[in-house]
Design a protein around this motif. Structure first.
Motif, PDB file in Angstrom:
ATOM      1  N   ARG A  31      -3.309  -1.320   4.134  1.00 54.06           N
ATOM      2  CA  ARG A  31      -3.706  -2.091   5.022  1.00 54.06           C
ATOM      3  C   ARG A  31      -4.092  -1.375   6.354  1.00 54.06           C
ATOM      4  O   ARG A  31      -4.812  -1.716   7.158  1.00 54.06           O
ATOM      5  CB  ARG A  31      -2.733  -3.212   5.222  1.00 54.06           C
ATOM      6  CG  ARG A  31      -2.682  -4.199   4.230  1.00 54.06           C
ATOM      7  CD  ARG A  31      -1.772  -5.237   4.594  1.00 54.06           C
ATOM      8  NE  ARG A  31      -1.364  -5.890   3.444  1.00 54.06           N
ATOM      9  CZ  ARG A  31      -0.011  -6.681   3.145  1.00 54.06           C
ATOM     10  NH1 ARG A  31       0.785  -6.505   4.167  1.00 54.06           N
ATOM     11  NH2 ARG A  31      -0.070  -7.255   2.066  1.00 54.06           N
ATOM     12  N   LEU A  32      -3.007  -0.222   6.689  1.00 52.73           N
ATOM     13  CA  LEU A  32      -3.192   0.406   7.991  1.00 52.73           C
ATOM     14  C   LEU A  32      -4.456   1.005   8.107  1.00 52.73           C
ATOM     15  O   LEU A  32      -5.230   1.218   9.154  1.00 52.73           O
ATOM     16  CB  LEU A  32      -2.069   1.340   7.950  1.00 52.73           C
ATOM     17  CG  LEU A  32      -0.545   0.874   8.164  1.00 52.73           C
ATOM     18  CD1 LEU A  32       0.556   1.672   7.821  1.00 52.73           C
ATOM     19  CD2 LEU A  32      -0.514   0.404   9.781  1.00 52.73           C
ATOM     20  N   THR A  33      -5.118   1.641   7.059  1.00 51.97           N
ATOM     21  CA  THR A  33      -6.415   2.223   7.029  1.00 51.97           C
ATOM     22  C   THR A  33      -7.623   1.520   6.507  1.00 51.97           C
ATOM     23  O   THR A  33      -8.622   2.172   6.447  1.00 51.97           O
ATOM     24  CB  THR A  33      -6.085   3.547   6.148  1.00 51.97           C
ATOM     25  OG1 THR A  33      -5.853   3.348   4.779  1.00 51.97           O
ATOM     26  CG2 THR A  33      -4.964   4.364   6.818  1.00 51.97           C
ATOM     27  N   ALA A  34      -7.448   0.248   6.155  1.00 48.74           N
ATOM     28  CA  ALA A  34      -8.662  -0.263   5.768  1.00 48.74           C
ATOM     29  C   ALA A  34      -9.812  -0.624   6.667  1.00 48.74           C
ATOM     30  O   ALA A  34      -9.648  -0.706   7.805  1.00 48.74           O
ATOM     31  CB  ALA A  34      -8.206  -1.655   5.211  1.00 48.74           C
ATOM     32  N   ASN A  35     -11.215  -0.156   6.289  1.00 50.61           N
ATOM     33  CA  ASN A  35     -12.015  -0.706   6.938  1.00 50.61           C
ATOM     34  C   ASN A  35     -12.822  -1.874   6.890  1.00 50.61           C
ATOM     35  O   ASN A  35     -12.230  -2.683   5.868  1.00 50.61           O
ATOM     36  CB  ASN A  35     -13.324   0.363   6.279  1.00 50.61           C
ATOM     37  CG  ASN A  35     -12.827   1.911   6.650  1.00 50.61           C
ATOM     38  OD1 ASN A  35     -12.552   2.185   7.578  1.00 50.61           O
ATOM     39  ND2 ASN A  35     -12.945   2.707   5.638  1.00 50.61           N
TER      40      ASN A  35
ATOM     41  N   SER B 252      -6.620  -6.132   7.696  1.00 49.61           N
ATOM     42  CA  SER B 252      -5.608  -7.207   8.230  1.00 49.61           C
ATOM     43  C   SER B 252      -5.054  -7.080   9.583  1.00 49.61           C
ATOM     44  O   SER B 252      -5.993  -6.328  10.204  1.00 49.61           O
ATOM     45  CB  SER B 252      -4.419  -7.063   7.357  1.00 49.61           C
ATOM     46  OG  SER B 252      -3.796  -5.759   7.569  1.00 49.61           O
ATOM     47  N   ARG B 253      -4.493  -7.805  10.089  1.00 51.39           N
ATOM     48  CA  ARG B 253      -3.858  -7.627  11.540  1.00 51.39           C
ATOM     49  C   ARG B 253      -3.438  -6.244  11.762  1.00 51.39           C
ATOM     50  O   ARG B 253      -3.941  -5.736  12.721  1.00 51.39           O
ATOM     51  CB  ARG B 253      -2.710  -8.604  11.831  1.00 51.39           C
ATOM     52  CG  ARG B 253      -1.857  -8.397  13.087  1.00 51.39           C
ATOM     53  CD  ARG B 253      -0.845  -9.388  13.293  1.00 51.39           C
ATOM     54  NE  ARG B 253       0.126  -9.377  12.422  1.00 51.39           N
ATOM     55  CZ  ARG B 253       1.419  -8.951  12.912  1.00 51.39           C
ATOM     56  NH1 ARG B 253       1.681  -8.757  14.452  1.00 51.39           N
ATOM     57  NH2 ARG B 253       2.266  -8.572  12.200  1.00 51.39           N
ATOM     58  N   LEU B 254      -2.648  -5.685  10.525  1.00 52.21           N
ATOM     59  CA  LEU B 254      -2.126  -4.153  10.727  1.00 52.21           C
ATOM     60  C   LEU B 254      -3.324  -3.291  10.950  1.00 52.21           C
ATOM     61  O   LEU B 254      -3.260  -2.340  11.979  1.00 52.21           O
ATOM     62  CB  LEU B 254      -1.308  -3.931   9.513  1.00 52.21           C
ATOM     63  CG  LEU B 254      -0.099  -3.157   9.742  1.00 52.21           C
ATOM     64  CD1 LEU B 254       0.733  -3.669  10.858  1.00 52.21           C
ATOM     65  CD2 LEU B 254       0.529  -3.340   8.358  1.00 52.21           C
ATOM     66  N   SER B 255      -4.351  -3.483  10.475  1.00 47.74           N
ATOM     67  CA  SER B 255      -5.507  -2.461  10.344  1.00 47.74           C
ATOM     68  C   SER B 255      -5.900  -2.373  11.890  1.00 47.74           C
ATOM     69  O   SER B 255      -6.214  -1.439  12.277  1.00 47.74           O
ATOM     70  CB  SER B 255      -6.739  -2.997   9.441  1.00 47.74           C
ATOM     71  OG  SER B 255      -6.151  -3.388   8.064  1.00 47.74           O
TER      72      SER B 255
ATOM     73  N   ALA C 121      -3.469  -0.846  14.237  1.00 42.50           N
ATOM     74  CA  ALA C 121      -3.178   0.370  14.289  1.00 42.50           C
ATOM     75  C   ALA C 121      -4.504   1.110  14.636  1.00 42.50           C
ATOM     76  O   ALA C 121      -4.303   2.194  15.419  1.00 42.50           O
ATOM     77  CB  ALA C 121      -2.938   0.768  13.022  1.00 42.50           C
ATOM     78  N   GLN C 122      -5.475   0.767  13.967  1.00 42.95           N
ATOM     79  CA  GLN C 122      -6.702   1.488  14.290  1.00 42.95           C
ATOM     80  C   GLN C 122      -7.318   1.510  15.827  1.00 42.95           C
ATOM     81  O   GLN C 122      -8.103   2.325  16.214  1.00 42.95           O
ATOM     82  CB  GLN C 122      -7.764   1.063  13.182  1.00 42.95           C
ATOM     83  CG  GLN C 122      -7.483   1.476  11.794  1.00 42.95           C
ATOM     84  CD  GLN C 122      -8.382   0.784  10.968  1.00 42.95           C
ATOM     85  OE1 GLN C 122      -9.488   0.837  11.130  1.00 42.95           O
ATOM     86  NE2 GLN C 122      -7.820   0.628   9.591  1.00 42.95           N
TER      87      GLN C 122
ATOM     88  N   VAL D 267       1.972   8.304   2.330  1.00 42.59           N
ATOM     89  CA  VAL D 267       2.231   8.958   3.436  1.00 42.59           C
ATOM     90  C   VAL D 267       1.252   8.847   4.473  1.00 42.59           C
ATOM     91  O   VAL D 267       0.006   9.014   4.158  1.00 42.59           O
ATOM     92  CB  VAL D 267       2.723  10.451   3.123  1.00 42.59           C
ATOM     93  CG1 VAL D 267       2.725  11.238   4.450  1.00 42.59           C
ATOM     94  CG2 VAL D 267       3.715  10.555   1.978  1.00 42.59           C
ATOM     95  N   VAL D 268       1.423   8.338   5.558  1.00 44.83           N
ATOM     96  CA  VAL D 268       0.256   7.975   6.547  1.00 44.83           C
ATOM     97  C   VAL D 268       0.871   8.678   8.033  1.00 44.83           C
ATOM     98  O   VAL D 268       1.932   8.734   8.560  1.00 44.83           O
ATOM     99  CB  VAL D 268       0.621   6.322   6.958  1.00 44.83           C
ATOM    100  CG1 VAL D 268      -0.681   6.145   7.855  1.00 44.83           C
ATOM    101  CG2 VAL D 268       0.165   5.637   5.763  1.00 44.83           C
TER     102      VAL D 268
END
Length: 354
Positions: free
Chosen positions: A186-190, A197-200, A203-204, A230-231
């Motif tokens: 989710r953190l890295t989704a394009n 998601s909201r997290l994407s 974070a981005q 690992v992010v």
């Protein structure tokens, strides 16, 4: 427990022979607590690999979050750091960490406390501070986070990035953290990805986010039911959406409120029932966003346009920003209950999803 580093140490550092992490766990009778979602990583090749993702740590200052029995701690110390701050909530791990501290004289500071409340703005020496526009400071945050704390903690730190406070008073401090594989995705989704998601967005728009590698669940003790990502995060010099954190989060949260529906359905929740349709249309037109796109299809620039347009509307009507769709639903439900069973509204799909 914070011994001061001896000045002028320049020799290469190497840990003396120590009990293995497995032996430390047996020695201090440590057991991973399920209610704290604890999982131990015993393989030092993997802990070395995590630490390597943080970049060059020689003579750096590092904060490790939740070191537990100290696997990653050993790898950080072996990388030749200047100082290592350990923040551990569970008192059972402190004796084992003190053993590591004694093996690395003057390098380790142990804090028995909760990272969610610990004041990071005073954790490192003032001389390490860099301007935001400069290269990141020689400070790193590393942690194998319990699943239960990872999402609230990264949201807290993203807010700190936005406000340049907490660990980011020193500049664009880098972070290397573990998450459930799904959260890492989710953190890295394009745009267009089902994991978007909201997290994407949160974070981005504030950081360069890199999903470094996946650790299989069986590498941990006890084995979790999921794999672990690992992010690595590096705060951006300029956020992609230049609005206050609270405003961006409110807009993004509203858009993803109904992620399977058209995006205008979530955007409607930004406005009171009276005039909702008209204001939603006004926002979509000003932002030049197609109302029939799904939330996960929206690009970062479309979110930026939505946030900028919503900010303009809030400036014109300050009551908009404090409006709460949940509160409006709650009041309608209460009113319906007071009318008696005949007038009581059915549980709406909106309420189910919220």
């Amino acid at each position: 427990f914070c011994p001061m580093a001896a000045p002028g140490k320049v020799a290469a550092f190497r840990l003396p022979p120590l009990p293995t992490i497995g032996e430390i766990i047996k020695l201090f009778r440590l057991k991973a607590l399920k209610q704290l979602s604890q999982n131990f990583l015993l393989d030092l090749r993997l802990t070395d690999k995590i630490v390597k993702q943080a970049g060059e740590l020689k003579n750096a200052h590092v904060c490790e979050v939740g070191p537990g029995p100290g696997g990653i701690t050993r790898s950080i110390l072996s990388a030749g750091v200047e100082q290592l701050l350990l923040i551990e909530k569970d008192a059972r791990f402190i004796p084992g960490l003190q053993m590591l501290s004694e093996a690395a004289p003057g390098k380790v500071c142990i804090v028995h406390g909760d990272i969610l409340t610990y004041k990071m703005e005073k954790a490192f020496p003032k001389h390490l501070k860099k301007n935001w526009e400069d290269e990141p400071p020689d400070i790193h945050i590393i942690g194998n986070l319990p699943f239960s704390v990872s999402t609230p903690l990264i949201i807290k730190w993203l807010e700190n990035v936005s406000k340049r406070d907490g660990p980011f008073t020193y500049g664009r401090t880098q972070m290397t953290l573990t998450f459930q594989k799904e959260v890492g995705e989710r953190l890295t989704a394009n745009p267009g990805s089902n994991q978007r998601s909201r997290l994407s967005i949160m974070a981005q728009h504030l950081c360069t986010v890199e999903n470094c590698f996946i650790i299989p669940g069986q590498a941990f003790v006890p084995k979790p039911q999921v794999d672990v990502a690992v992010v690595h995060f590096t705060p951006l010099v300029q956020p992609k959406i230049q609005q206050p954190f609270e405003l961006v989060e409110k807009v993004v949260r509203s858009v993803f409120q109904f992620r399977r529906k058209y995006c205008f359905r979530g955007i409607e929740t930004l406005f009171p029932e009276n005039g909702r349709l008209k204001r939603t249309e006004q926002l979509m037109m000003t932002a030049d966003v197609d109302p029939t796109l799904r939330p996960f299809q929206l690009s970062m620039s479309q979110f930026r346009n939505l946030c900028n347009a919503y900010r303009k509307m809030c400036d014109e009507d300050p009551s908009l920003f404090v409006f709460s769709y949940r509160e409006e639903l709650r009041q309608k439900k209460t009113t319906g209950s007071l009318l008696g069973s005949a007038g009581q509204p059915e549980q709406t799909e909106d309420e189910n999803q919220l």
